[in-house]
Design a protein around this motif. Sequence first.
Motif, PDB file in Angstrom:
ATOM      1  N   ALA A 273       0.812  -1.266  -0.212  1.00  0.00           N
ATOM      2  CA  ALA A 273       0.181   0.029  -0.051  1.00  0.00           C
ATOM      3  C   ALA A 273       0.881   1.144   0.036  1.00  0.00           C
ATOM      4  N   ASP A 274       2.148   1.346   0.704  1.00  0.00           N
ATOM      5  CA  ASP A 274       2.904   2.378   0.633  1.00  0.00           C
ATOM      6  C   ASP A 274       3.354   2.700  -0.850  1.00  0.00           C
ATOM      7  N   VAL A 275       3.570   1.616  -1.532  1.00  0.00           N
ATOM      8  CA  VAL A 275       4.136   1.680  -2.898  1.00  0.00           C
ATOM      9  C   VAL A 275       3.074   2.212  -3.709  1.00  0.00           C
ATOM     10  N   VAL A 276       1.873   1.497  -3.494  1.00  0.00           N
ATOM     11  CA  VAL A 276       0.820   2.032  -4.452  1.00  0.00           C
ATOM     12  C   VAL A 276       0.405   3.611  -4.308  1.00  0.00           C
ATOM     13  N   ALA A 277       0.444   4.018  -2.777  1.00  0.00           N
ATOM     14  CA  ALA A 277      -0.015   5.307  -2.491  1.00  0.00           C
ATOM     15  C   ALA A 277       0.695   6.400  -3.568  1.00  0.00           C
ATOM     16  N   GLY A 278       1.851   5.957  -4.179  1.00  0.00           N
ATOM     17  CA  GLY A 278       2.774   6.581  -4.842  1.00  0.00           C
ATOM     18  C   GLY A 278       2.281   6.836  -6.384  1.00  0.00           C
ATOM     19  N   MET A 279       1.191   6.118  -6.582  1.00  0.00           N
ATOM     20  CA  MET A 279       0.827   6.218  -8.032  1.00  0.00           C
ATOM     21  C   MET A 279      -0.615   7.168  -7.903  1.00  0.00           C
ATOM     22  N   MET A 280      -1.059   7.518  -9.154  1.00  0.00           N
ATOM     23  CA  MET A 280      -2.125   8.415  -9.134  1.00  0.00           C
ATOM     24  C   MET A 280      -3.247   7.468  -9.469  1.00  0.00           C
ATOM     25  N   PRO A 281      -4.600   7.832  -8.836  1.00  0.00           N
ATOM     26  CA  PRO A 281      -5.742   7.440  -8.486  1.00  0.00           C
ATOM     27  C   PRO A 281      -6.008   6.356 -10.076  1.00  0.00           C
ATOM     28  N   ALA A 282      -5.485   6.840 -11.265  1.00  0.00           N
ATOM     29  CA  ALA A 282      -6.097   6.198 -12.294  1.00  0.00           C
ATOM     30  C   ALA A 282      -5.206   5.122 -12.584  1.00  0.00           C
ATOM     31  N   GLU A 283      -3.709   5.334 -12.264  1.00  0.00           N
ATOM     32  CA  GLU A 283      -2.939   4.319 -12.327  1.00  0.00           C
ATOM     33  C   GLU A 283      -3.108   3.125 -11.201  1.00  0.00           C
ATOM     34  N   GLN A 284      -3.596   3.614 -10.193  1.00  0.00           N
ATOM     35  CA  GLN A 284      -3.988   2.534  -9.258  1.00  0.00           C
ATOM     36  C   GLN A 284      -5.117   1.733  -9.780  1.00  0.00           C
TER      37      GLN A 284
END
Length: 167
Positions: A124-135
């Motif tokens: 989740a820490d890594v995914v948090a660095g992605m834009m919402p559309a990227e997530q």
Amino acid sequence: MTVGRADSDADQRAAAHAAREAIEVLEVLWGQSRELAPTAPVSISQLRVLYILADNDGINLRALGEELGSTPPSVSRMCDRLHALDFIERAPSSASRREVELRLSGKGVRYLSELRARREESLADVVAGMMPAEQATFARGLACFRSAVLREKGAVGSVRGEAAGTA
């Protein structure tokens, strides 16, 4: 070969390359964060057994061996070690007195739940660095990848045991 087919082959190779790279990054992430997501006291093979039991409560040794692609003595030894750790329970089968049913013990359920939570927190820490559309795209892509693995393996049970091959 038609142009459409060549594009499709190139896309498939690019996707396979991207998947391999992502897996390698995950391996590095798990390696760097052993203190966040350690698998001890179980080996990777034993962890696969726990995953399969979580998805297939009451599975017998023969079916577990088929899921793992392992020999009965190997599966039996893994289960002996997991039973000694109090991570799994063995009980006589209700279907056949000659069979044993396997399931996670309360301690095994807690261990697996805590491991998954630590791993998800790390991810989740890594995914948090992605834009919402990227997530969203990432989540859809992973779901599609998992579905493709299940289809390819003709999965009836847990992909965790089947995708890895042997124990």
